[in-house]
Design a protein around this motif. Sequence first.
Motif, mmCIF file in Angstrom:
data_model
loop_
_atom_site.group_PDB
_atom_site.id
_atom_site.type_symbol
_atom_site.label_atom_id
_atom_site.label_comp_id
_atom_site.label_asym_id
_atom_site.label_seq_id
_atom_site.Cartn_x
_atom_site.Cartn_y
_atom_site.Cartn_z
ATOM 1 N N ASP A 80 0.828 -1.210 0.000
ATOM 2 C CA ASP A 80 0.000 0.000 0.000
ATOM 3 C C ASP A 80 0.858 1.255 0.000
ATOM 4 N N ASN A 81 1.955 1.235 0.752
ATOM 5 C CA ASN A 81 2.859 2.388 0.767
ATOM 6 C C ASN A 81 3.491 2.608 -0.608
ATOM 7 N N LEU A 82 3.788 1.526 -1.294
ATOM 8 C CA LEU A 82 4.394 1.655 -2.623
ATOM 9 C C LEU A 82 3.412 2.208 -3.652
ATOM 10 N N THR A 83 2.130 1.904 -3.497
ATOM 11 C CA THR A 83 1.149 2.365 -4.486
ATOM 12 C C THR A 83 0.935 3.864 -4.432
ATOM 13 N N THR A 84 1.320 4.513 -3.344
ATOM 14 C CA THR A 84 1.152 5.959 -3.238
ATOM 15 C C THR A 84 2.419 6.714 -3.615
ATOM 16 N N GLY A 85 3.457 6.017 -4.018
ATOM 17 C CA GLY A 85 4.732 6.659 -4.322
ATOM 18 C C GLY A 85 4.860 7.073 -5.782
ATOM 19 N N SER A 86 6.093 7.137 -6.244
ATOM 20 C CA SER A 86 6.400 7.553 -7.617
ATOM 21 C C SER A 86 5.996 6.455 -8.603
ATOM 22 N N ALA A 87 6.205 6.737 -9.870
ATOM 23 C CA ALA A 87 5.837 5.781 -10.917
ATOM 24 C C ALA A 87 6.644 4.488 -10.792
ATOM 25 N N VAL A 88 7.906 4.607 -10.405
ATOM 26 C CA VAL A 88 8.744 3.423 -10.238
ATOM 27 C C VAL A 88 8.241 2.586 -9.070
ATOM 28 N N GLU A 89 7.867 3.242 -7.980
ATOM 29 C CA GLU A 89 7.349 2.517 -6.823
ATOM 30 C C GLU A 89 6.015 1.849 -7.137
ATOM 31 N N ARG A 90 5.159 2.524 -7.908
ATOM 32 C CA ARG A 90 3.884 1.913 -8.299
ATOM 33 C C ARG A 90 4.120 0.700 -9.188
ATOM 34 N N ALA A 91 5.104 0.790 -10.085
ATOM 35 C CA ALA A 91 5.433 -0.368 -10.927
ATOM 36 C C ALA A 91 5.956 -1.515 -10.070
ATOM 37 N N GLY A 92 6.764 -1.202 -9.075
ATOM 38 C CA GLY A 92 7.260 -2.224 -8.162
ATOM 39 C C GLY A 92 6.133 -2.866 -7.381
ATOM 40 N N ALA A 93 5.143 -2.070 -6.992
ATOM 41 C CA ALA A 93 3.987 -2.616 -6.266
ATOM 42 C C ALA A 93 3.200 -3.564 -7.159
ATOM 43 N N MET A 94 3.082 -3.234 -8.440
ATOM 44 C CA MET A 94 2.366 -4.120 -9.364
ATOM 45 C C MET A 94 3.100 -5.453 -9.511
ATOM 46 N N VAL A 95 4.416 -5.392 -9.589
ATOM 47 C CA VAL A 95 5.204 -6.600 -9.767
ATOM 48 C C VAL A 95 5.184 -7.453 -8.499
ATOM 49 N N MET A 96 5.168 -6.809 -7.343
ATOM 50 C CA MET A 96 5.242 -7.534 -6.078
ATOM 51 C C MET A 96 3.887 -8.015 -5.558
ATOM 52 N N GLN A 97 2.796 -7.731 -6.266
ATOM 53 C CA GLN A 97 1.490 -8.230 -5.836
ATOM 54 C C GLN A 97 1.480 -9.751 -5.836
ATOM 55 N N ILE A 98 0.639 -10.294 -4.986
ATOM 56 C CA ILE A 98 0.530 -11.751 -4.898
ATOM 57 C C ILE A 98 -0.320 -12.243 -6.073
ATOM 58 N N ASP A 99 0.285 -13.048 -6.911
ATOM 59 C CA ASP A 99 -0.411 -13.616 -8.063
ATOM 60 C C ASP A 99 -0.627 -15.111 -7.811
ATOM 61 N N PRO A 100 -1.367 -15.797 -8.689
ATOM 62 C CA PRO A 100 -1.641 -17.219 -8.463
ATOM 63 C C PRO A 100 -0.387 -18.095 -8.374
ATOM 64 N N VAL A 101 0.615 -17.771 -9.160
ATOM 65 C CA VAL A 101 1.847 -18.570 -9.109
ATOM 66 C C VAL A 101 2.541 -18.381 -7.766
ATOM 67 N N THR A 102 2.573 -17.152 -7.275
ATOM 68 C CA THR A 102 3.187 -16.884 -5.977
ATOM 69 C C THR A 102 2.399 -17.565 -4.860
#
Length: 113
Positions: A80-102
């Motif tokens: 949640d903290n990453l989603t409110t940051g810069s564009a790079v941090e938002r991209a990192g938050a998207m990548v670090m989300q829990i997906d089915p494989v994870t």
Amino acid sequence: MESVQKNFLRRRRAIRKKHRRLAGGYVTRVNRMGVIEHRPRRSLGRITIMPLVLLAAMFLAFKAVLYVQLGEEAYLSHLDNLTTGSAVERAGAMVMQIDPVTERVLGLIETHL
């Protein structure tokens, strides 16, 4: 004389090009006439698929271990903290989300702990 020079330079360029391609590996074959030929080995490019698969697996394992170490609440609060940051941090938050494989990797890790 100039046409002879151009013909020589064209043949020399072709030979150098063939030698550069053969330097990456070659396959020796005998053609129908019985002549031994060296042909460049076909490749998929400089990047092979196995290192990419290994990198993806390591990244998924990293996400799962991080999730287990921090716990669900702390991990999600960091996201949640990453989603409110810069564009790079938002991209990192998207990548670090829990997906089915994870989630599947998490299940494997939690059963072994």
